[in-house]
Enzyme design. Structure first.
Site, short mmCIF file in Angstrom:
data_model
loop_
_atom_site.label_atom_id
_atom_site.label_comp_id
_atom_site.label_asym_id
_atom_site.label_seq_id
_atom_site.Cartn_x
_atom_site.Cartn_y
_atom_site.Cartn_z
N GLY A 227 -15.99 -69.06 35.10
CA GLY A 227 -15.53 -67.50 35.25
C GLY A 227 -14.36 -67.55 34.54
O GLY A 227 -13.48 -68.19 33.76
N PRO A 228 -13.76 -66.42 35.05
CA PRO A 228 -12.26 -65.99 34.36
C PRO A 228 -11.58 -67.06 34.53
O PRO A 228 -11.83 -68.14 35.70
CB PRO A 228 -11.60 -64.88 35.35
CG PRO A 228 -13.09 -64.25 35.83
CD PRO A 228 -14.16 -65.91 36.31
N THR A 231 -9.88 -69.46 38.38
CA THR A 231 -11.06 -68.82 39.80
C THR A 231 -10.99 -70.33 40.63
O THR A 231 -11.90 -70.19 41.53
CB THR A 231 -11.50 -68.02 39.16
OG1 THR A 231 -12.91 -68.98 37.88
CG2 THR A 231 -12.05 -66.82 38.76
N LYS A 233 -11.94 -73.54 38.52
CA LYS A 233 -13.24 -74.49 38.54
C LYS A 233 -12.74 -76.15 38.47
O LYS A 233 -13.02 -76.82 38.66
CB LYS A 233 -13.32 -74.25 37.10
CG LYS A 233 -14.16 -72.45 36.39
CD LYS A 233 -14.07 -72.24 35.06
CE LYS A 233 -13.18 -72.12 34.09
NZ LYS A 233 -12.30 -70.86 34.85
N THR A 234 -11.27 -76.41 37.76
CA THR A 234 -11.05 -77.55 37.95
C THR A 234 -10.61 -77.90 38.98
O THR A 234 -10.77 -79.11 39.06
CB THR A 234 -9.96 -77.60 36.52
OG1 THR A 234 -9.48 -76.65 35.63
CG2 THR A 234 -9.18 -78.76 36.98
N HIS A 450 9.21 -38.37 34.60
CA HIS A 450 7.95 -38.67 34.21
C HIS A 450 7.04 -39.79 34.93
O HIS A 450 5.84 -39.97 35.85
CB HIS A 450 8.03 -39.63 33.14
CG HIS A 450 6.50 -40.42 32.67
ND1 HIS A 450 5.79 -40.16 31.26
CD2 HIS A 450 5.81 -41.40 32.79
CE1 HIS A 450 5.09 -41.14 30.71
NE2 HIS A 450 4.70 -42.32 31.90
N GLU A 451 7.16 -40.47 36.28
CA GLU A 451 6.74 -41.06 37.21
C GLU A 451 6.55 -40.22 38.22
O GLU A 451 4.88 -40.56 39.17
CB GLU A 451 8.01 -42.25 37.48
CG GLU A 451 8.07 -43.75 36.77
CD GLU A 451 6.91 -43.99 35.82
OE1 GLU A 451 6.00 -44.35 37.17
OE2 GLU A 451 7.09 -44.37 35.14
N HIS A 454 3.23 -39.05 38.05
CA HIS A 454 2.13 -39.87 38.12
C HIS A 454 2.18 -39.44 39.43
O HIS A 454 1.19 -39.57 40.27
CB HIS A 454 3.26 -40.98 37.58
CG HIS A 454 2.92 -41.58 35.85
ND1 HIS A 454 1.52 -41.34 35.22
CD2 HIS A 454 3.17 -42.14 35.52
CE1 HIS A 454 1.41 -41.72 33.99
NE2 HIS A 454 2.68 -42.35 33.87
#
Length: 636
Positions: A227-228, A231, A233-234, A450-451, A454
């Site tokens: 997995g990424p 996430t 695992k350890t 500019h913002e 958006h």
């Protein structure tokens, strides 16, 4: 636990006292034989000749071992002032190195030629066995040996050269002491419900193997956690160590790889040998891709013979122990695509558990786990925090909680509030706020428009995430940012792709409409737009002219190829369609902003004045969003 700790303290104290006694003993020996402050009364030949021999004050001379002359002064003269420093009345009173005996006798004879017979001094020769002369040779050698043994023992205990020579092929993994070192349980692992079910089955097998073996079932030999990054695992493997209460051998894949031939394979053999001796037990290999990389010919230029030998030994060991032996291998990696196919087959790693990025519900659970240790007030909205962090891993959420606590502590607050978490999230996503960065008025006006471009473009598009805040405060490497509240999506439609591209091009379009000039400030937007357009055309098959064709490579094989997986003509067609898609959406963004130029200028003016516009400011200027109007029922 306390008994063991006290035993270790007593052992270290005993070792310390032992070394202290040895050191004190050596100091005493050195002081007794070689005390630099001991008075030797050594004199030179010149002083002996002028002040003693020529004055006929010498009673006798004894030459010891043909090297040293002991000089005895007449007893009736010791009371004079010149001999007041002589403390040994018996003698010898002075000592002199003579060099060679012949030279000493010649000089002595020349001085005494004019003496009366009764004034001449006789010379006696004597051979003595002196311990000090022997110790003066042996003591430095003894010190060197003691120092060498001490250094070798320390290096052996710390795994240095001494330890490496005797334990070079031994595994560095040691059984984890469950009661002391592992405090993580499954309760500390939020989310990952399906993965925990799979892992808990292993724990139950280790505790009650008869329930499975009586039915003829065989427990999986190995489980691969993929997995990424971030996430859990350890963390899940550590929880297994805390729950199973069996010997748990933890080791990183890079610890097998050494520059010396055969060391990695030897460590693999020793690791499995220890695990079998302590069965039932668990072996956890973190970042197994360091040793389990594919051996394909296409990647042969990246190969390493010692790493491949280690991998071959690992494959052999995974096949070597039989079923139901009580040894289970856990491994974790976020690069499963580069692992060797022989390592992934059934019989070695029977189960592959993929840990995905947490959903909104799982993020709430993760937040609740990390919020337990934080002093917080009643303003904390965990549901909102989970909504504001889509795509965040468990490690990212832990980082946000820690950053929020640090921000609150920096403000000298007693509790952590919602605003601290919001600022921490903005900091993690956008970087550190740089209010002190100096921006010229002209650049600030460009950034504001500019913002605002958006914001206005996304506000009037149906398939763009809800806008939450717009800011022109420099943060990280950006001079401004627009913050959205993303929705949880598993798939993205073509309309959503095109609307997102249109909204990202709104900043460049606003600059051209207001100033009739464009700048380099849209670099990050253009990079994202280009990548997204290529994904639509070449990966997702969303372009009509290219058709339902995907050149996406999930196996990673194309990365090792020098060329593209499609022809030159197809490459030209893909470039053509990507260019057409981006230009079409740019024209669309300009049309939207031209229709709402008044709102664009009002929002830019507000940003120049306040630097930040929240959702209330946006609704006052732009009204209700188009997407919200479509969802809202008609009052009539």
């Amino acid at each position: 636990m306390s008994t063991k700790k006290n035993g270790d303290q007593n052992k270290s104290l005993k070792r310390y006292n032992q070394y202290f006694i040895y050191g004190l003993f050596l100091i005493l020996i050195f002081s007794f034989f070689f005390n630099p402050f001991t008075e030797k009364n050594e004199i030179s030949w010149l002083k002996f000749e002028q002040e003693m021999l020529s004055q006929t004050e010498v009673e006798k001379i004894v030459v010891i071992n043909r090297e040293t002359a002991e000089i005895y002064i007449k007893k009736d003269l010791l009371s004079e002032d010149k001999y007041k420093d002589v403390t040994n009345e018996v003698g010898p009173h002075f000592i002199m190195e003579i060099g060679s005996v012949e030279s000493f006798e010649n000089k002595l004879e020349k001085v005494q030629d004019s003496f009366l017979p009764e004034d001449k001094v006789g010379v006696l020769y004597e051979d003595r066995f002196e311990w000090t002369s022997i110790i003066s040779w042996l003591f430095p050698i003894f010190l060197i040996l003691v120092f060498w043994l001490f250094i070798m023992r320390r290096m052996k205990s710390s795994g240095g050269i001494g330890g490496a020579m005797s334990n070079f092929g031994k595994t560095t993994a040691k059984p984890v002491d469950i009661d002391i070192e592992s405090k993580v349980t499954f309760e500390d692992v939020a989310g990952l419900k399906e993965a925990k079910v799979e892992i808990m089955e292993l724990v139950d097998f280790l505790k009650n193997p008869e329930e499975y073996t009586n039915l003829g079932a065989k427990i999986p030999k190995g489980i691969l956690l993929t997995g990424p990054p971030g996430t859990g695992k350890t963390l899940l493997a550590r929880a297994v160590a805390g729950e199973a209460q069996v010997p748990f051998f933890s080791m990183s894949g890079s610890e097998f790889v050494e520059m010396f031939v055969g060391v990695g394979a030897s460590r693999v053999r020793d690791l499995f040998k220890q695990a079998k001796e302590k069965a039932p037990s668990i072996i956890f290999i973190d970042e197994i891709d360091a040793v389990g990389r594919s051996r394909d010919k296409a990647k042969s230029f990246q190969s390493n013979d010692e790493r491949e030998n280690t991998l071959n030994q690992l494959l052999s060991e995974l096949d070597g122990f039989g079923t139901n032996t009580g040894v289970i291998v856990l491994a974790a990696t976020n690069r499963v695509d580069i692992l060797d196919k022989a390592l992934l087959r059934a019989g070695r790693f029977d189960r592959h558990i993929y840990l995905e990025l947490p959903t909104k519900i799982e993020r709430e659970e993760i937040f609740n786990v990390h919020l337990k240790r934080i002093k917080k007030d009643d303003t904390i909205d965990v549901d909102l925090l989970a909504s504001l962090t889509p795509g965040f891993s468990g490690a990212d959420i832990a980082n946000i909680c820690n950053e929020a606590a640090l921000l609150a502590a920096r403000k000298k607050k007693e509790v952590v509030s919602q605003i601290d978490f919001t600022e921490a999230r903005d900091r993690v996503v956008g970087g550190l706020e740089r209010s002190s960065k100096i921006i010229s008025p002209n650049e600030k006006m460009i950034v504001a428009h500019h913002e605002a471009g958006h914001a206005v473009a996304s506000w009037y598009l149906e398939n763009v995430d809800s806008l939450v805040k717009v800011s022109i405060i420099p943060r990280g490497q950006s001079l401004g940012a627009a913050w959205y509240l993303p929705e949880e999506r598993n798939i993205i439609t073509k309309a959503q792709f095109t609307d997102q591209i249109c909204a990202m091009l709104g900043g460049r379009a606003a600059e051209e409409i207001i100033f009739n000039e464009i700048s380099s400030g849209a670099l990050d937007d253009l990079e994202k737009v280009t990548k997204q357009a290529y994904s639509m055309v070449a990966f997702y098959g969303l372009d009509i002219n290219i058709g339902p064709i995907s050149y996406y490579d999930s196996s990673g094989q194309y990365q090792s190829m020098m060329g593209k997986p499609y022809s030159e003509e197809m490459g030209k067609e893909i470039d053509k369609q990507v260019h057409k898609l981006i230009i079409t959406q740019y024209k669309r963004a300009k049309e939207i902003l031209s229709q709402h130029e008044v709102e664009l200028k009002k929002l830019a003016s507000l940003l120049l004045d306040k630097e930040v516009a929240d959702i209330n400011d946006l609704e006052k200027i732009l009204g209700m969003r188009k997407a919200e109007r479509l969802l809202k029922p008609d009052d009539n």
